[in-house]
Design an enzyme around this catalytic site. Structure first.
Site, PDB file in Angstrom:
ATOM      1  CG  HIS A 165      -1.999  -1.021   1.196  1.00  0.00           C
ATOM      2  ND1 HIS A 165      -2.886  -1.162   0.155  1.00  0.00           N
ATOM      3  CD2 HIS A 165      -2.317  -1.995   2.095  1.00  0.00           C
ATOM      4  CE1 HIS A 165      -3.718  -2.168   0.415  1.00  0.00           C
ATOM      5  NE2 HIS A 165      -3.385  -2.697   1.580  1.00  0.00           N
ATOM      6  CG  ASP A 201      -3.018  -8.285   0.699  1.00  0.00           C
ATOM      7  OD1 ASP A 201      -2.244  -8.622   1.601  1.00  0.00           O
ATOM      8  OD2 ASP A 201      -4.049  -7.611   0.889  1.00  0.00           O
ATOM      9  CG  HIS A 203      -7.030  -5.277   1.757  1.00  0.00           C
ATOM     10  ND1 HIS A 203      -6.546  -6.193   2.674  1.00  0.00           N
ATOM     11  CD2 HIS A 203      -8.270  -4.924   2.166  1.00  0.00           C
ATOM     12  CE1 HIS A 203      -7.457  -6.369   3.619  1.00  0.00           C
ATOM     13  NE2 HIS A 203      -8.511  -5.623   3.329  1.00  0.00           N
ATOM     14  CG  ASP A 290      -5.197 -10.228   3.208  1.00  0.00           C
ATOM     15  OD1 ASP A 290      -4.846 -10.828   2.171  1.00  0.00           O
ATOM     16  OD2 ASP A 290      -5.136  -8.987   3.313  1.00  0.00           O
TER      17      ASP A 290
END
Length: 347
Positions: A165, A201, A203, A290
């Site tokens: 991120h 991931d 996200h 995740d």
């Protein structure tokens, strides 16, 4: 497989984050990496190494100098404001949104925290810079090992805080330095003409996309929760294809919350075809686990056993590869899931 392990990751240990309107204990904690280490040791996976000092010049080719300067000195500035701040973490409270200027560096510390961040869930602590810098060194060393003559076909940067991120000049999503982007840059400089970053991931890797969005030598590909409903919301849509020299070098494959393994694997295979069509010479895998059903901040429905097949699928690309450790917050299962991916990848 060589595994470059960050021995000081625990120095970054946030006390609280803002989550759904409340200050709660941080989901991203040192325990995550300890579970992975325990699982790898129990199964005899990989050869653990500590990293060498980070290459600051390479960091400066991925992240902006003013951002790196801020991160390096942020905790000292925080304490200088009030020694009692040593008992608190730094969380942003003001941001320069649309119509505000981003080219001016404010003198006020709180304003600069907002300038260089995009959420209120990523506490900056006394040890954040040192831990993130050692993690960046892990990623660079892993890439140089894979990219060097006679090196291994795969290596991993086993570190936290995660990285995907973090953008050229911003942190958020628990990320401060972008390990996947640093690995990709190191692979390019080691001689790979084309590098693909494959982010799995839950996200979207908004920081990695931003860093390479106008570059044609790095393909960024991400399978993730649909940003219409899932963090980080403002990037990760399917129509984001790259710009300028990077046109058609970004592929987002957003999936609805609740997607199970079959649908997720279909998207992964589409991403892998894009890597092959790009004719990549090397691969970076931003490994988030995740995607497991029951992760507290994610909504896909993979099972632990699925991750072995994920590793097998990735191995069929046949490319020199660097894994970077990203998300995974169902802490007890993180180690099992990472070990399953690496076990599957190694055959």
């Amino acid at each position: 497989m060589l595994i470059f392990h960050n021995p000081i990751h625990h120095l970054h240990a946030g006390r609280q984050e803002m989550f759904r309107g409340k200050l709660v204990p941080c989901h991203e904690s040192p325990a995550r990496l300890e579970f992975v280490l325990q699982a790898l040791r129990q199964r005899g996976i990989g050869e653990l190494r500590a990293p060498s000092p980070a290459d600051m010049a390479l960091l400066g080719r991925v992240h902006s100098p003013r951002y790196l300067d801020f991160l390096q000195g942020a905790w000292r500035e925080w304490i200088a404001l009030d020694p009692a701040n040593a008992e608190l973490d730094v969380l942003p409270s003001v941001w320069p949104v649309r119509g505000f200027r981003h080219d001016v560096t404010p003198a006020n510390f709180a304003a600069r925290v907002g300038l260089y961040s995009f959420d209120s869930g990523s506490p900056l602590t006394a040890g954040t810079w040192d831990a993130a810098l050692a993690g960046a060194a892990c990623a660079i060393d892993a890439a140089r090992a894979v990219g060097g003559a006679g090196g291994p076909r795969a290596a991993m940067a086993l570190t936290r805080p995660p990285g995907h991120h973090a953008g050229p000049d911003f942190f958020g999503g628990y990320c401060f330095l972008n390990n996947a982007a640093l690995a990709a840059q190191a692979l390019r400089e080691a001689g790979a003409a084309r590098v693909a970053v494959l982010d799995i991931d839950y996200h979207h890797g908004n920081g990695t996309q931003t860093i390479f969005y106008e570059r044609g030598d790095v393909l960024t590909m991400s399978v993730h929760g649909d940003p219409l409903t899932e963090y980080p919301f403002f990037l990760g849509h399917a129509d984001e294809r790259g710009a300028g020299a990077g046109e058609d070098c970004n592929l987002n494959l957003p999936l609805a919350a609740g997607t199970g393994y079959a649908g997720w694997r279909e998207a992964l295979r589409a991403g892998m075809r894009a890597v092959q069509d790009f004719r990549a010479d090397a691969l970076v895998i931003a490994l988030g686990v995740d995607t497991i059903e029951g992760d507290p901040i994610s909504k896909f429905k993979l099972a632990s056993a699925d991750y072995r097949q994920v590793g097998r699928d990735l191995a069929t690309l046949g490319l020199p590869a660097v894994f970077t450790m990203e998300g995974g917050y169902a802490v007890e299962e993180v180690g099992t899931n990472v070990a399953n991916v690496l076990e599957g990848y190694g055959g």
